[in-house]
Design a protein around this motif. Structure first.
Motif, short mmCIF file in Angstrom:
data_model
loop_
_atom_site.label_atom_id
_atom_site.label_comp_id
_atom_site.label_asym_id
_atom_site.label_seq_id
_atom_site.Cartn_x
_atom_site.Cartn_y
_atom_site.Cartn_z
N HIS A 80 41.39 33.17 38.44
CA HIS A 80 40.62 32.43 39.07
C HIS A 80 39.44 31.91 37.72
O HIS A 80 38.68 30.52 38.08
CB HIS A 80 39.66 33.69 39.82
CG HIS A 80 39.78 33.47 41.04
ND1 HIS A 80 40.57 32.57 41.72
CD2 HIS A 80 40.26 34.56 41.52
CE1 HIS A 80 40.78 33.34 43.36
NE2 HIS A 80 41.27 34.14 42.88
N ILE A 81 39.45 32.25 37.00
CA ILE A 81 38.88 31.96 35.40
C ILE A 81 39.53 30.64 35.19
O ILE A 81 38.82 30.02 35.01
CB ILE A 81 38.79 32.48 34.03
CG1 ILE A 81 37.97 33.84 34.63
CG2 ILE A 81 38.03 31.70 33.02
CD1 ILE A 81 38.27 34.88 33.67
N PHE A 82 40.50 29.96 35.23
CA PHE A 82 41.20 29.19 34.77
C PHE A 82 41.12 28.10 35.44
O PHE A 82 41.03 26.95 35.81
CB PHE A 82 43.30 29.38 35.19
CG PHE A 82 44.36 28.16 35.07
CD1 PHE A 82 43.86 27.52 33.26
CD2 PHE A 82 44.69 27.48 35.66
CE1 PHE A 82 44.94 26.77 32.92
CE2 PHE A 82 45.24 26.48 35.37
CZ PHE A 82 45.79 26.03 34.30
N GLY A 83 40.95 28.58 37.12
CA GLY A 83 40.87 27.77 38.37
C GLY A 83 39.77 26.78 38.08
O GLY A 83 39.53 25.63 38.45
N VAL A 84 38.78 28.18 37.57
CA VAL A 84 37.23 27.33 37.62
C VAL A 84 37.30 26.15 36.52
O VAL A 84 36.53 25.19 36.27
CB VAL A 84 36.16 28.45 36.99
CG1 VAL A 84 34.94 28.05 36.75
CG2 VAL A 84 35.98 29.45 38.34
#
Length: 235
Positions: A80-84
């Protein structure tokens, strides 16, 4: 009742519980075809106890399983950090982006941020659960370790080795082996030693007249790892 931490209060204040409810609602929607033949009560029970590596561990009181689930939360957090990063970059840094695409990427950035917060919220609750279960867990573990050491004493003449997939061998004591073992691992070692004791007695009867006979027993203890017990006999 345990007092909530300031961090937990902040997450709940910004609606993390509502987001979790929405996330479970979407998950249940995907699972619905699997519950078509279930009654309303059975479906509710199924949803409640369904395991998900994202948000729900299901019904368990095993600290080992809870810790394993916690690792998945960290993995999902990194996703999810990568998605952000990707969505934020697309919304505010990528040139010539349409208004529609900007709105979509801003929305996805917010969703990923809430997913990160939900993972963190779950980790905090899991840590509280582990802390509560740990005294009972340690008592169970100590009992199994005592049983293992008793069996190991009966087979003290054996040399124990860890063999990896490349056939490299490392001599190890049982004290070292069980130091960081889970209860599940310890139960396997206990059963292994009981089985080894029976085989040891059978081999002794068959090899009483043999010189320098090496007896070896092995058991797989982890992926690509084998625990080998070896005894060199002689007259």
């Amino acid at each position: 009742m345990k007092k909530k931490s300031f961090e937990v209060k902040i997450y709940e204040l910004i609606g993390i519980k509502y987001f979790r409810k929405l996330a479970f609602g979407l998950r249940n929607l995907f699972l619905f075809p699997m519950t078509l033949k279930m009654s309303k009560q059975e479906r509710k029970h199924f949803y409640k106890n369904a395991y998900s590596v994202n948000y729900n561990i299901g019904k368990t009181t095993s600290i080992d399983k809870i810790k394993g689930f916690k690792k998945w939360l960290y993995i999902n957090t990194s996703i999810h950090i990568f998605g952000v990063i990707v969505c934020f970059k697309s919304a505010f840094i990528t040139p010539d982006i349409s208004l529609y695409s900007k709105i979509i990427n801003i929305s996805l950035t917010c969703v990923n941020l809430y997913c990160i917060m939900l993972q963190r919220y779950n980790v905090i609750r899991i840590n509280d659960t582990i802390k509560r279960l740990k005294p009972h867990y340690e008592k169970r573990k100590e009992k199994i370790i005592e049983e293992i050491k008793k069996e190991d004493t009966l087979l003290k003449d054996y040399t124990y080795k860890i063999v990896d997939k490349k056939k490299n061998e490392e001599v190890i004591t049982f004290d070292t082996l069980i130091e960081n073992a889970t209860i599940g691992d310890l139960k396997e070692y206990r059963n292994y030693l009981k089985y080894l004791k029976i085989l040891d007695m059978e081999v002794k009867e068959k090899s009483s007249n043999m010189d320098n006979n090496i007896t070896t027993f092995s058991i797989e203890i982890a992926k690509n790892k084998v625990l080998k017990a070896e005894l060199k006999r002689g007259k």
